[in-house]
Design a protein around this motif. Structure first.
Motif, PDB file in Angstrom:
ATOM      1  N   VAL A 184       7.820 -10.717   2.300  1.00  0.00           N
ATOM      2  CA  VAL A 184       7.469  -9.460   1.902  1.00  0.00           C
ATOM      3  C   VAL A 184       7.387  -8.705   3.181  1.00  0.00           C
ATOM      4  N   CYS A 185       6.949  -9.115   4.205  1.00  0.00           N
ATOM      5  CA  CYS A 185       6.891  -8.359   5.455  1.00  0.00           C
ATOM      6  C   CYS A 185       8.276  -7.786   5.850  1.00  0.00           C
ATOM      7  N   ILE A 186       9.347  -8.891   5.609  1.00  0.00           N
ATOM      8  CA  ILE A 186      10.626  -8.118   5.836  1.00  0.00           C
ATOM      9  C   ILE A 186      11.137  -7.000   4.878  1.00  0.00           C
ATOM     10  N   TRP A 187      10.518  -7.232   3.603  1.00  0.00           N
ATOM     11  CA  TRP A 187      10.935  -6.391   2.394  1.00  0.00           C
ATOM     12  C   TRP A 187      10.334  -4.983   2.935  1.00  0.00           C
ATOM     13  N   ALA A 188       8.757  -5.080   3.519  1.00  0.00           N
ATOM     14  CA  ALA A 188       8.194  -3.705   3.907  1.00  0.00           C
ATOM     15  C   ALA A 188       8.906  -3.088   4.971  1.00  0.00           C
ATOM     16  N   THR A 189       9.432  -3.778   5.947  1.00  0.00           N
ATOM     17  CA  THR A 189       9.968  -3.334   7.030  1.00  0.00           C
ATOM     18  C   THR A 189      11.114  -2.459   6.724  1.00  0.00           C
ATOM     19  N   VAL A 190      12.003  -3.141   5.659  1.00  0.00           N
ATOM     20  CA  VAL A 190      13.367  -2.454   5.431  1.00  0.00           C
ATOM     21  C   VAL A 190      12.831  -1.128   4.628  1.00  0.00           C
ATOM     22  N   GLU A 191      11.718  -1.067   3.614  1.00  0.00           N
ATOM     23  CA  GLU A 191      11.363   0.053   3.160  1.00  0.00           C
ATOM     24  C   GLU A 191      10.847   1.263   4.197  1.00  0.00           C
ATOM     25  N   ALA A 192      10.428   0.803   5.143  1.00  0.00           N
ATOM     26  CA  ALA A 192       9.785   1.758   6.258  1.00  0.00           C
ATOM     27  C   ALA A 192      11.359   2.215   6.732  1.00  0.00           C
ATOM     28  N   VAL A 193      12.128   1.507   7.193  1.00  0.00           N
ATOM     29  CA  VAL A 193      13.360   2.035   7.791  1.00  0.00           C
ATOM     30  C   VAL A 193      14.095   3.006   6.664  1.00  0.00           C
ATOM     31  N   LEU A 194      14.248   2.424   5.432  1.00  0.00           N
ATOM     32  CA  LEU A 194      14.758   3.287   4.597  1.00  0.00           C
ATOM     33  C   LEU A 194      13.986   4.745   4.399  1.00  0.00           C
ATOM     34  N   LEU A 195      12.710   4.880   4.452  1.00  0.00           N
ATOM     35  CA  LEU A 195      11.941   6.188   4.371  1.00  0.00           C
ATOM     36  C   LEU A 195      12.288   6.785   5.670  1.00  0.00           C
ATOM     37  N   ILE A 198       0.571  -1.275   0.023  1.00  0.00           N
ATOM     38  CA  ILE A 198      -0.030  -0.017   0.078  1.00  0.00           C
ATOM     39  C   ILE A 198       0.777   1.220  -0.004  1.00  0.00           C
ATOM     40  N   HIS A 199       1.953   1.222   0.740  1.00  0.00           N
ATOM     41  CA  HIS A 199       2.875   2.487   0.820  1.00  0.00           C
ATOM     42  C   HIS A 199       3.387   2.682  -0.647  1.00  0.00           C
ATOM     43  N   ASN A 200       3.668   1.674  -1.575  1.00  0.00           N
ATOM     44  CA  ASN A 200       4.480   1.818  -2.615  1.00  0.00           C
ATOM     45  C   ASN A 200       3.017   2.336  -3.578  1.00  0.00           C
ATOM     46  N   PHE A 201       2.055   1.799  -3.445  1.00  0.00           N
ATOM     47  CA  PHE A 201       1.010   2.423  -4.287  1.00  0.00           C
ATOM     48  C   PHE A 201       0.881   3.871  -4.102  1.00  0.00           C
ATOM     49  N   TYR A 202       1.010   4.234  -2.794  1.00  0.00           N
ATOM     50  CA  TYR A 202       0.713   5.752  -2.248  1.00  0.00           C
ATOM     51  C   TYR A 202       1.847   6.488  -2.936  1.00  0.00           C
ATOM     52  N   LEU A 203       2.955   6.081  -2.826  1.00  0.00           N
ATOM     53  CA  LEU A 203       4.160   6.787  -3.424  1.00  0.00           C
ATOM     54  C   LEU A 203       4.270   6.680  -4.954  1.00  0.00           C
ATOM     55  N   GLY A 204       3.380   6.165  -5.574  1.00  0.00           N
ATOM     56  CA  GLY A 204       3.338   5.856  -7.056  1.00  0.00           C
ATOM     57  C   GLY A 204       4.369   4.965  -7.618  1.00  0.00           C
ATOM     58  N   LYS A 205       4.954   4.059  -6.813  1.00  0.00           N
ATOM     59  CA  LYS A 205       5.936   2.864  -7.422  1.00  0.00           C
ATOM     60  C   LYS A 205       4.816   1.627  -7.553  1.00  0.00           C
ATOM     61  N   SER A 206       3.969   1.658  -8.591  1.00  0.00           N
ATOM     62  CA  SER A 206       3.090   0.723  -8.725  1.00  0.00           C
ATOM     63  C   SER A 206       3.375  -0.693  -9.141  1.00  0.00           C
ATOM     64  N   ASP A 207       4.688  -0.670  -9.847  1.00  0.00           N
ATOM     65  CA  ASP A 207       5.351  -2.138 -10.125  1.00  0.00           C
ATOM     66  C   ASP A 207       5.815  -2.816  -8.931  1.00  0.00           C
ATOM     67  N   LYS A 208       6.321  -1.910  -8.127  1.00  0.00           N
ATOM     68  CA  LYS A 208       6.868  -2.769  -6.711  1.00  0.00           C
ATOM     69  C   LYS A 208       5.794  -3.082  -5.943  1.00  0.00           C
ATOM     70  N   ALA A 209       4.833  -2.312  -5.842  1.00  0.00           N
ATOM     71  CA  ALA A 209       3.409  -2.453  -4.861  1.00  0.00           C
ATOM     72  C   ALA A 209       2.830  -3.715  -5.660  1.00  0.00           C
ATOM     73  N   LEU A 210       2.859  -3.852  -6.917  1.00  0.00           N
ATOM     74  CA  LEU A 210       2.115  -4.916  -7.408  1.00  0.00           C
ATOM     75  C   LEU A 210       2.730  -6.439  -7.226  1.00  0.00           C
ATOM     76  N   ALA A 211       4.072  -6.468  -7.340  1.00  0.00           N
ATOM     77  CA  ALA A 211       4.881  -7.505  -6.629  1.00  0.00           C
ATOM     78  C   ALA A 211       4.586  -7.721  -5.376  1.00  0.00           C
ATOM     79  N   GLN A 212       4.643  -6.859  -4.343  1.00  0.00           N
ATOM     80  CA  GLN A 212       4.242  -7.196  -3.120  1.00  0.00           C
ATOM     81  C   GLN A 212       2.950  -7.613  -2.791  1.00  0.00           C
TER      82      GLN A 212
END
Length: 175
Positions: free
Chosen positions: A136-147, A103-117
């Motif tokens: 995917v949960c680990i992936w989303a946590t890493v993206e949250a930390v990067l943000l 959902i966060h990637n859909f919000y940011l306009g990164k629809s390819d990455k969001a669709l993969a998730q």
């Protein structure tokens, strides 16, 4: 008259050189470093920004076909009229709560990455007995930390994601 891509002032009948490039930054790389002013980048002239050892056009279009080329381009702050500026705190909250569904990637306009998730956390979870959901949960946590650490500061269109401080300052200046 001004160029619609880079904003440079043009003479009558003049064609801007930024339209003659092929998606690459139109400023030449230089061997010698310019005067260091203690910042990571500085405005050289109306068309160029010196950023981490190279000149870039800050108005360069975000390369949708090859996103790997966009990592060297600083986040743009020249938001077009009516552009919905993305907020960093919203993206982080979405990543922590519904990150496994992208959902966060859909919000940011990164629809390819969001669709993969989404696909990995739903269809992939069925096929892998839940292992891809955990990944995917680990992936989303890493993206949250990067943000949070501001390693990721661009939305899907290459514009700067607004921090909480910038959002508050904008509201104060607005009133």
């Amino acid at each position: 008259m001004f160029c619609t891509k880079c904003g440079r002032e043009l003479q009558d009948g003049e064609v801007c050189t930024c339209t003659q490039t092929n998606g690459e930054a139109n400023m030449p790389r230089v061997d010698e470093n310019p005067v260091d002013n203690g910042q990571d980048y500085y405005q050289e002239n109306n068309n160029a920004v010196y950023y981490q050892g190279a000149y870039y056009n800050p108005n360069q279009a975000y390369n949708q076909e090859n996103p790997a080329k966009n990592k060297d381009i600083p986040a743009r702050t020249d938001y077009p009229e009516g552009y919905k500026i993305k907020k960093k705190y919203v993206a982080v909250l979405l990543a922590w709560t519904f990150g496994m569904y992208g959902i966060h990637n859909f919000y940011l306009g990164k629809s390819d990455k969001a669709l993969a998730q989404v696909l990995l956390s739903t269809v992939g979870a069925i096929l892998t007995v839940g292992l891809s959901f955990i990944a995917v949960c680990i992936w989303a946590t890493v993206e949250a930390v990067l943000l949070l650490t501001e390693k990721s500061d661009k939305d899907g269109n290459g514009y700067k994601i607004q921090t909480l401080e910038e959002s508050i300052a904008k509201q104060i200046n607005k009133d």
